[in-house]
Scaffold this motif. Sequence first.
Motif, PDB file in Angstrom:
ATOM      1  N   ALA A  48     -33.192  -6.792  -8.443  1.00  0.00           N
ATOM      2  CA  ALA A  48     -33.516  -6.705  -6.999  1.00  0.00           C
ATOM      3  C   ALA A  48     -35.009  -6.598  -6.507  1.00  0.00           C
ATOM      4  CB  ALA A  48     -32.548  -5.734  -6.413  1.00  0.00           C
ATOM      5  N   LYS A  49     -35.615  -5.633  -7.349  1.00  0.00           N
ATOM      6  CA  LYS A  49     -37.247  -5.311  -7.017  1.00  0.00           C
ATOM      7  C   LYS A  49     -38.182  -6.760  -7.785  1.00  0.00           C
ATOM      8  CE  LYS A  49     -39.124  -1.496  -7.555  1.00  0.00           C
ATOM      9  NZ  LYS A  49     -39.541  -0.876  -6.382  1.00  0.00           N
ATOM     10  N   GLY A  50     -37.612  -7.513  -8.332  1.00  0.00           N
ATOM     11  CA  GLY A  50     -38.431  -8.481  -8.833  1.00  0.00           C
ATOM     12  C   GLY A  50     -39.579  -7.828  -9.532  1.00  0.00           C
ATOM     13  N   ARG A  51     -39.411  -6.941 -10.640  1.00  0.00           N
ATOM     14  CA  ARG A  51     -40.251  -6.318 -11.241  1.00  0.00           C
ATOM     15  C   ARG A  51     -40.696  -7.191 -12.403  1.00  0.00           C
ATOM     16  NH1 ARG A  51     -39.881   0.386 -11.432  1.00  0.00           N
ATOM     17  NH2 ARG A  51     -40.961   0.524  -9.482  1.00  0.00           N
ATOM     18  N   PRO A  52     -41.839  -7.450 -12.835  1.00  0.00           N
ATOM     19  CA  PRO A  52     -42.147  -8.226 -13.828  1.00  0.00           C
ATOM     20  C   PRO A  52     -42.080  -7.225 -15.194  1.00  0.00           C
ATOM     21  CG  PRO A  52     -43.995  -8.007 -12.752  1.00  0.00           C
ATOM     22  CD  PRO A  52     -43.111  -7.283 -12.100  1.00  0.00           C
ATOM     23  N   PRO A  94     -35.762   3.600  -8.015  1.00  0.00           N
ATOM     24  CA  PRO A  94     -37.148   3.489  -7.816  1.00  0.00           C
ATOM     25  C   PRO A  94     -37.275   3.571  -6.123  1.00  0.00           C
ATOM     26  CG  PRO A  94     -36.225   1.375  -8.662  1.00  0.00           C
ATOM     27  CD  PRO A  94     -35.020   2.365  -8.266  1.00  0.00           C
ATOM     28  N   SER A  95     -38.447   3.062  -5.686  1.00  0.00           N
ATOM     29  CA  SER A  95     -38.653   2.626  -4.142  1.00  0.00           C
ATOM     30  C   SER A  95     -37.944   1.668  -3.947  1.00  0.00           C
ATOM     31  CB  SER A  95     -40.204   2.868  -3.803  1.00  0.00           C
ATOM     32  OG  SER A  95     -40.952   2.148  -4.836  1.00  0.00           O
ATOM     33  N   ALA A  96     -37.379   1.552  -2.577  1.00  0.00           N
ATOM     34  CA  ALA A  96     -36.566   0.596  -2.229  1.00  0.00           C
ATOM     35  C   ALA A  96     -37.605  -0.752  -1.618  1.00  0.00           C
ATOM     36  CB  ALA A  96     -35.356   0.858  -1.358  1.00  0.00           C
ATOM     37  N   ASN A  97     -38.660  -1.190  -2.513  1.00  0.00           N
ATOM     38  CA  ASN A  97     -39.176  -2.176  -2.025  1.00  0.00           C
ATOM     39  C   ASN A  97     -39.512  -3.297  -3.133  1.00  0.00           C
ATOM     40  OD1 ASN A  97     -40.894   0.272  -2.947  1.00  0.00           O
ATOM     41  ND2 ASN A  97     -42.278  -1.520  -3.627  1.00  0.00           N
ATOM     42  N   THR A  98     -39.705  -4.502  -2.825  1.00  0.00           N
ATOM     43  CA  THR A  98     -40.090  -5.722  -3.843  1.00  0.00           C
ATOM     44  C   THR A  98     -41.366  -5.167  -4.523  1.00  0.00           C
ATOM     45  OG1 THR A  98     -40.693  -7.086  -2.188  1.00  0.00           O
ATOM     46  CG2 THR A  98     -38.774  -7.530  -3.196  1.00  0.00           C
ATOM     47  N   VAL A 150     -45.571  -1.904  -0.340  1.00  0.00           N
ATOM     48  CA  VAL A 150     -45.682  -0.394  -0.249  1.00  0.00           C
ATOM     49  C   VAL A 150     -44.316   0.187  -0.003  1.00  0.00           C
ATOM     50  CG1 VAL A 150     -47.989  -0.378   0.782  1.00  0.00           C
ATOM     51  CG2 VAL A 150     -45.944  -0.797   2.209  1.00  0.00           C
ATOM     52  N   SER A 151     -44.186   1.614  -0.396  1.00  0.00           N
ATOM     53  CA  SER A 151     -42.967   2.159  -0.535  1.00  0.00           C
ATOM     54  C   SER A 151     -42.279   2.259   0.989  1.00  0.00           C
ATOM     55  CB  SER A 151     -42.797   3.442  -1.122  1.00  0.00           C
ATOM     56  OG  SER A 151     -43.539   3.247  -2.449  1.00  0.00           O
ATOM     57  N   PRO A 152     -41.048   1.986   0.975  1.00  0.00           N
ATOM     58  CA  PRO A 152     -40.440   2.054   2.320  1.00  0.00           C
ATOM     59  C   PRO A 152     -40.307   3.419   2.887  1.00  0.00           C
ATOM     60  CG  PRO A 152     -38.890   1.238   1.021  1.00  0.00           C
ATOM     61  CD  PRO A 152     -40.153   1.643   0.168  1.00  0.00           C
ATOM     62  N   VAL A 199     -44.637  10.219   1.076  1.00  0.00           N
ATOM     63  CA  VAL A 199     -45.239   9.850  -0.124  1.00  0.00           C
ATOM     64  C   VAL A 199     -44.324  10.135  -1.398  1.00  0.00           C
ATOM     65  CG1 VAL A 199     -47.760  10.087   0.722  1.00  0.00           C
ATOM     66  CG2 VAL A 199     -46.760  11.933  -0.902  1.00  0.00           C
ATOM     67  N   GLU A 200     -44.617   9.411  -2.732  1.00  0.00           N
ATOM     68  CA  GLU A 200     -43.892   9.458  -3.713  1.00  0.00           C
ATOM     69  C   GLU A 200     -43.803  10.977  -4.169  1.00  0.00           C
ATOM     70  OE1 GLU A 200     -45.709   7.023  -3.152  1.00  0.00           O
ATOM     71  OE2 GLU A 200     -44.375   5.281  -3.648  1.00  0.00           O
ATOM     72  N   SER A 201     -42.713  11.341  -5.025  1.00  0.00           N
ATOM     73  CA  SER A 201     -42.793  12.505  -5.756  1.00  0.00           C
ATOM     74  C   SER A 201     -43.841  12.672  -6.823  1.00  0.00           C
ATOM     75  CB  SER A 201     -41.329  12.778  -6.293  1.00  0.00           C
ATOM     76  OG  SER A 201     -41.175  11.802  -7.474  1.00  0.00           O
TER      77      SER A 201
HETATM   78 MG    MG Z   1     -42.425   2.441  -6.161  1.00  0.00          MG
END
Ligand code: MG
Length: 319
Positions: free
Chosen positions: A53-57, A141-145, A149-151, A178-180
């Motif tokens: 879903a994130k399209g992470r390579p 993980p953060s809910a973005n592709t 940027v993180s949503p 911001v992220e943890s």
């Molecule tokens: Mg992230």
Amino acid sequence: MTAPHPVPATPQTLAEAGRILAAGGLVAFPTETVYGLGGDATADRAVAAIFAAKGRPRFNPLIVHLAEVAEAEAIVVMEARARALAARFWPGPLTLVLPRAPHSPVSLLASAGLDTIAVRIPDHGVARALIKIAGRPLAAPSANTSGRVSPTRAEHVAACLDERVAMILDGGPCRVGVESTVLDLSGPTPVLLRPGGITAEALAAVLGGPPALAAAGAPLKAPGMLESHYAPSVPVRLGACSPRPGEALLAFGPAPADATLNLSPAGDVEEAAANLFAMLRSLDHGGFTAIAVMPIPEHGLGLAINDRLRRAAAPRPAP
Ligand code: MG
Ligand code: AMP
């Protein structure tokens, strides 16, 4: 297809979200840092769906979210430093990287094959209610592709993810935004892998001194560029059609009769991703001289699988 409209968290939507997660589906949910894309951290297929879903390579290790401090003991090995930090900062924006507990139920794909697992307890009522009702730790993980940027609002999630997320729980804007902070406690010296919601000064007050900085002292483990991912102890040979004497054959798709294990008999890259780390480990311990891997197509999660396999097959530095 597009993502579903965000819905407010109510007893009904939370119960539905819990059912989706138990069935291996994905739910985006608010935390105090950013919105997370959650799936069952104990199910390889659910974790593979997160990466798809994130399209992470690449397979980056994911943070495993828990509802209560007590739940951490079954997943990771907590020691004195971890307990002190947990008592002070959990629930809150601090992620601890700790050794995997011996019978940890967490998917090997969630930790990208590492012997460590990153855990945290989010300080958000909706997140904790969701984890409780799901009855399992959530990898999120953060809910973005990938690369975006993180949503920090439910609308951001809806704008960048598609129908692979079954539900988006709306908890309004994220408080921290911001992220943890990610702190590695798996070695003798605490290492700050990612600055975030908890400052280094606040950590130093509990640890009795500042953590080492990943950028200065430990480039190997800087977030997103972990080269220390699990590599089998035996050589890995790519693009194989059949095993040479002594080799294991890790197949993909319709396979020759002498295949040892098959990542996906149906040729499905998401299924192959779900099986990758567990199968590599099992072949590594199978008494073979090498692991020969059949070609994996370069599309979807195949990109991340091939990235991982190329690194496993790359020449190793002398010990
Ligand atoms: Mg992230
Ligand atoms: P995100 O997926 O955006 O929430 O980011 C998670 C962060 O935690 C990334 O920077 C990862 O590299 C880091 N992380 C997660 N698990 C581990 C681990 N086992 N060891 C080191 N870093 C980790």
